[in-house]
Design a protein around this motif. Sequence first.
Motif, PDB file in Angstrom:
ATOM      1  N   MET A   1       0.964  -1.235  -0.181  1.00 25.01           N
ATOM      2  CA  MET A   1      -0.375   0.158   0.301  1.00 25.01           C
ATOM      3  C   MET A   1       0.853   0.855  -0.150  1.00 25.01           C
ATOM      4  O   MET A   1       0.799   2.018  -0.733  1.00 25.01           O
TER       5      MET A   1
ATOM      6  N   VAL B   1      -8.135  -2.959  -5.151  1.00 29.74           N
ATOM      7  CA  VAL B   1      -7.853  -1.462  -4.457  1.00 29.74           C
ATOM      8  C   VAL B   1      -8.279  -0.082  -6.086  1.00 29.74           C
ATOM      9  O   VAL B   1      -8.308  -0.767  -7.121  1.00 29.74           O
TER      10      VAL B   1
ATOM     11  N   TYR C   1      -1.423   4.423  -1.807  1.00 32.13           N
ATOM     12  CA  TYR C   1      -3.003   4.054  -1.085  1.00 32.13           C
ATOM     13  C   TYR C   1      -2.916   3.955   0.128  1.00 32.13           C
ATOM     14  O   TYR C   1      -2.414   3.810   0.573  1.00 32.13           O
TER      15      TYR C   1
END
Length: 609
Positions: free
Chosen positions: A162, A189, A167
Amino acid sequence: MGAKEGMATAAGTAVLVYLVLSGRLCGDAAGEEDGTISSAVAAAVEARRRRKEEARERREQRRSRRRRRWPERAPGGWGEAAAVAARTVRETYGETLGKWPLGDIAFGIKYYMRLQGNLQHEYAGSSSQLLEGPGVKEEMISLLGYLKLCMYFSKKPYKVFMEFGGYDESDVLIKKSKARLMKPSFTVVRDRSAKCFLLFIRGAISVKDRLTAATGAEVPFHHVVAQDGRVSKLVLGQAHCGMVVAARWIAKQAIPCLNEAVEQFPDYGVKIIGHSMGAGIAAILTYILRENQKLSSSTCLAFGPAACMTWDLAESGKDFITAIVNRNDLVPSFGKVSAAKLRTEVMASSWVHDLREQIQQTRFLGFVNRSVSFIRSHVPFVSDPRSKVVDVDMLKPNSSKAKVKSSSNSHDVAKKRATLACWSCVAAHKQSIDSAKRSTHEMPNQTDVDVNDEKTDSQVAKVVSISIEELDLGDSDNDDDTDRRENEPAVYGKDADQAMELLETLTNKPHESSSSSKYQEPSQLYPPGRILHMVGLPSVEPNRTSEQGDREEVLALYETPRHLYSKIRLAKSMIREHYMPKYIRTMELLIDKFAEKEEDIDNDQLGSL
């Protein structure tokens, strides 16, 4: 008195006659009645027996269908998972080590690899299209970014993935980190920079993932092509069983989530990304998602995809699936049919000569080989294959008085015999070749050389034929042994085929197989979609070398036709170049090459001005 006695005698006689006649009549009636009852009982028994046989046949048919049919959904519990895993292991062994002799694995593959050389030039042939230019460079940069994200998801902790992608928790739609049998790890995602929902599928890393990849049976898989809300085309085909089941499981988990996300962000697309087994699952999942009206624009990026579907299915995905292959990567061309072709080619190559040279170059093996040759030339029952051998563990005489052993002992003895027969064939072949060479130097007559060659072939044929005969481990005239052969024709035919293939390898003479030994060839599987192959060709310039001293490769990107992946091309780096770091390194070198070409073009344009 006499009259009374006569009357009594007559009365007794009359009573006796009456009793006899009445009993006979009753007996006839009872006999008819008993016959009717017995025939009815026999008919009922026969009908019951037929019903039992029909029920038994139905049960056997259901069991055989269950045995033949692979699961259409992921295992729901430990019992189903264990059954699928056991069947996968059994089928995989039967298709790999169960068919490949030890000599072909140890020596044949290495010899054939050296014999065929580097075949990278086949991907750069006239049927392939060279890709270059600024547009190709931008596409490769985008593909490199997605590949790095896929590697971080597969290899790194989820938090690191991530952070690398930029993200946060609100961007994660769904996450399945723990993989199970036919239930791979995946995540969905939201990528705000690309305005796309990315679905990453992890490749074969754990044991359960590898069992999913090993479930390589072909199952029916069809794709419905919809246009303007109507079915315009139906593509029929077959696909990899484990990947189809895994794709259906992911679709069941992800479709509701993706439908809601697309409704909330209508300008976002859906892209499925995977590597190796994950790439094959991603391609099949893309077909499933595109049948959904809201997800009909889904696309796929497959890095090093496995051969997972038949020709028509793979061709129908060229508009929305992009497959990237790195140099000598083995996985895109590996399948049952291609492995069977490779096995045939390896066994057709005379690797025994290469083995003999290696034995002569090794001191210990050369001493063993000379010892075996000496024993064969001086000990009578070893030099003559037709004579009987004293050691019962090595060979047994095929006489009519021999007793049949148990199946386990027979299996062990057959293994010993096959090994010794192969070694004796190698020794006999070496000895006969040496004798042929000596006779050639001593007598230059070509007729004598031909006679020696014929003796060599006949000697090898005798050794192999004796090993085939002795595989029965019993009397050929025995009724029990005949029944056993009728019940197990496949096993006997397999042993005979292996022996005949060994004879072909040693004598270099093809033998036609009987029609009973031929089997139904499975469907050929191919990598999906549009295939971009990063080809490394040797440099034409002799002075251009790499840091290791080898001649440097010239990288190029080609769009290759699908038929090139129906054959396995062996190379020393065919496994190493399948991993994602190698893909990343090759793509970086290719992008640098495109940048250098652009700089050269710009410099030429400036110089002309």
